[in-house]
Design an enzyme around this catalytic site. Structure first.
Site, PDB file in Angstrom:
ATOM      1  N   ASP A   1       0.797  -1.242   0.000  1.00  0.00           N
ATOM      2  CA  ASP A   1       0.000   0.000   0.000  1.00  0.00           C
ATOM      3  C   ASP A   1       0.830   1.294   0.000  1.00  0.00           C
ATOM      4  OD1 ASP A   1       0.792  -0.416   2.683  1.00  0.00           O
ATOM      5  OD2 ASP A   1      -1.026   0.513   3.478  1.00  0.00           O
TER       6      ASP A   1
ATOM      7  N   ASN B   1       2.838   1.644  -3.197  1.00  0.00           N
ATOM      8  CA  ASN B   1       1.990   2.029  -4.336  1.00  0.00           C
ATOM      9  C   ASN B   1       1.723   3.536  -4.317  1.00  0.00           C
ATOM     10  OD1 ASN B   1       1.868  -0.749  -4.519  1.00  0.00           O
ATOM     11  ND2 ASN B   1      -0.268  -0.908  -3.864  1.00  0.00           N
TER      12      ASN B   1
ATOM     13  N   TRP C   1       2.772 -14.233   2.955  1.00  0.00           N
ATOM     14  CA  TRP C   1       3.881 -14.737   3.756  1.00  0.00           C
ATOM     15  C   TRP C   1       4.650 -13.501   4.206  1.00  0.00           C
ATOM     16  CZ3 TRP C   1       2.133 -16.821  -0.763  1.00  0.00           C
ATOM     17  CH2 TRP C   1       1.764 -18.169  -0.745  1.00  0.00           C
TER      18      TRP C   1
ATOM     19  N   GLY D   1      -7.390   3.063  -4.202  1.00  0.00           N
ATOM     20  CA  GLY D   1      -7.217   3.981  -3.078  1.00  0.00           C
ATOM     21  C   GLY D   1      -5.782   4.498  -2.962  1.00  0.00           C
ATOM     22  N   ASP D   2      -4.810   3.616  -3.175  1.00  0.00           N
ATOM     23  CA  ASP D   2      -3.400   4.025  -3.064  1.00  0.00           C
ATOM     24  C   ASP D   2      -3.057   5.062  -4.137  1.00  0.00           C
ATOM     25  OD1 ASP D   2      -3.229   2.067  -1.097  1.00  0.00           O
ATOM     26  OD2 ASP D   2      -2.409   0.567  -2.458  1.00  0.00           O
TER      27      ASP D   2
HETATM   28  P1  ADP Z   1      -9.873   1.677  -1.771  1.00  0.00           P
HETATM   29  O1  ADP Z   1      -9.080   1.028  -2.886  1.00  0.00           O
HETATM   30  O2  ADP Z   1      -8.981   2.252  -0.713  1.00  0.00           O
HETATM   31  O3  ADP Z   1     -10.999   0.851  -1.234  1.00  0.00           O
HETATM   32  P2  ADP Z   1     -11.893   3.186  -3.156  1.00  0.00           P
HETATM   33  O4  ADP Z   1     -12.485   1.917  -3.683  1.00  0.00           O
HETATM   34  O5  ADP Z   1     -12.744   4.029  -2.317  1.00  0.00           O
HETATM   35  O6  ADP Z   1     -10.509   2.981  -2.419  1.00  0.00           O
HETATM   36  O7  ADP Z   1     -11.432   4.012  -4.437  1.00  0.00           O
HETATM   37  C1  ADP Z   1     -10.583   5.120  -4.368  1.00  0.00           C
HETATM   38  C2  ADP Z   1     -10.938   6.057  -5.492  1.00  0.00           C
HETATM   39  O8  ADP Z   1     -10.806   5.370  -6.746  1.00  0.00           O
HETATM   40  C3  ADP Z   1     -12.364   6.565  -5.453  1.00  0.00           C
HETATM   41  O9  ADP Z   1     -12.477   7.700  -4.630  1.00  0.00           O
HETATM   42  C4  ADP Z   1     -12.630   6.853  -6.925  1.00  0.00           C
HETATM   43  O10 ADP Z   1     -12.096   8.108  -7.294  1.00  0.00           O
HETATM   44  C5  ADP Z   1     -11.826   5.765  -7.627  1.00  0.00           C
HETATM   45  N1  ADP Z   1     -12.673   4.603  -7.937  1.00  0.00           N
HETATM   46  C6  ADP Z   1     -12.764   3.432  -7.266  1.00  0.00           C
HETATM   47  N2  ADP Z   1     -13.662   2.606  -7.861  1.00  0.00           N
HETATM   48  C7  ADP Z   1     -14.146   3.259  -8.929  1.00  0.00           C
HETATM   49  C8  ADP Z   1     -15.097   2.953  -9.967  1.00  0.00           C
HETATM   50  N3  ADP Z   1     -15.740   1.788 -10.010  1.00  0.00           N
HETATM   51  N4  ADP Z   1     -15.323   3.890 -10.914  1.00  0.00           N
HETATM   52  C9  ADP Z   1     -14.671   5.075 -10.922  1.00  0.00           C
HETATM   53  N5  ADP Z   1     -13.768   5.424  -9.969  1.00  0.00           N
HETATM   54  C10 ADP Z   1     -13.507   4.543  -8.985  1.00  0.00           C
END
Ligand code: ADP
Length: 305
Positions: A30, A33, A102, A257-258
């Protein structure tokens, strides 16, 4: 203006299966990245360094070469005799991904054991980034050492950024996770949680609730990521929802998210506008989820426009 960005945590060897069944080797984790995407988005007058501990084996050498080749500074990385990096494997079954790890005795678990080196690295940096995973892999004593240094950095006005990245399996108990995540937020200026994690593990009933909780812990700003529903920026000025960028086909959400965090920080450091930074980060994350793997090459982030 430029500056020094330091990300602190564990980068692992990643094994994934190619379509022909062969195993492919990569490197990811994380905080690494996020360093990757910060490097991709920051101008050249910023340095991006990674702080961790590695072993003295060929895999550790390869990981260091990989970081160096991608312009991520490695001068703060300690080498521990007889140790190795952590490893994880991505299992794919019927389109569903699961992970085997691991990492219980990885070198990174001792990243904060040399307090002097940690202090020097933090003192030399303007921006510090760490996560709940960074805290979870450390002994309690080492986590306290790291938090104390980060609190010092916050106290002198540095930007300290924390992604809680809640992973209950890495913690000895829920209480330990709860306490240390609170301590992580207290040491930070900016907290960047994922709403679904916070709902699952801390039972938050709203994004406003997540923002309130982390602000009560002492964070000045909270940016809550919420997948396709966008991200909410919470500051003293109030809360602003920044929508996600719609994508035609989601290929792989690894690193969404990263990458959002890395891109957000790169933009925020240059322009000091968190809402504009969230718009920029949503654009980068949208590109990342349309590619395979945790680390999308910088040219693809630009090319997709
Ligand atoms: P994490 O990977 O930490 O769970 P999120 O899933 O909330 O983080 O996604 C982080 C960011 O990535 C979101 O705020 C959005 O901008 C983008 N994102 C994630 N999934 C999608 C999606 N299906 N369509 C468009 N943007 C996305």
């Amino acid at each position: 203006m430029g500056g020094h960005f330091l990300s602190i945590g564990e980068c692992m060897v990643e094994l994934s299966q190619a379509p022909d069944g062969h195993l492919r080797k990569g490197f990811a984790g994380d905080t690494f990245n996020t360093a990757w995407y910060a490097r991709a988005c920051l101008p050249a007058d910023w340095s991006v360094d990674y702080f961790t501990a590695l072993g003295d084996d060929p895999m550790s050498d390869e990981m260091l070469d990989f970081m160096k080749a991608h312009d991520i500074g490695i001068s703060n990385i300690r080498r521990l005799r007889g140790k190795t990096p952590g490893l994880y494997m991505i299992n794919l079954k019927d389109g569903e991904r699961s992970f085997s790890y691991w990492r219980d005795s990885s070198a990174a678990r001792q990243l904060a054991a040399d307090g002097d080196r940690l202090r020097t690295a933090i003192e030399e940096s303007n921006v510090l980034y760490f996560s709940g995973i960074t805290l979870a892999i450390l002994s309690h004593e080492d986590a306290e050492t790291l938090l104390a240094e980060l609190r010092r950095a916050k106290a002198v006005g540095k930007l300290v950024v924390f992604d809680p990245n809640l992973r209950p399996r890495l913690w000895s108990s829920f209480d330990a996770m709860h306490t240390m995540i609170g301590e992580g937020a207290r040491a930070s200026t900016l907290v960047m949680p994922s709403f679904d994690d916070e709902v699952s593990h801390f039972a938050d009933d709203s994004i406003a609730g997540t923002i309130r909780r982390y602000r009560q812990h002492g964070a000045n700003m909270v940016v809550v990521k919420n997948g396709p529903d966008g991200a909410t920026v919470g500051t003293d000025a109030g809360e602003t929802l920044v929508p996600a960028v719609k994508v035609a086909k989601v290929v792989d959400t690894t690193s969404a998210g990263d990458s959002f965090n890395g891109a957000f920080l790169a933009h925020y450091l240059e322009h000091d506008d968190p809402v504009a930074a969230a718009h920029f980060a949503a654009g980068i994350a949208a590109k990342v989820i349309q590619e395979h793997g945790a680390l999308v090459p910088p040219e693809k982030l630009q090319a997709a426009g």
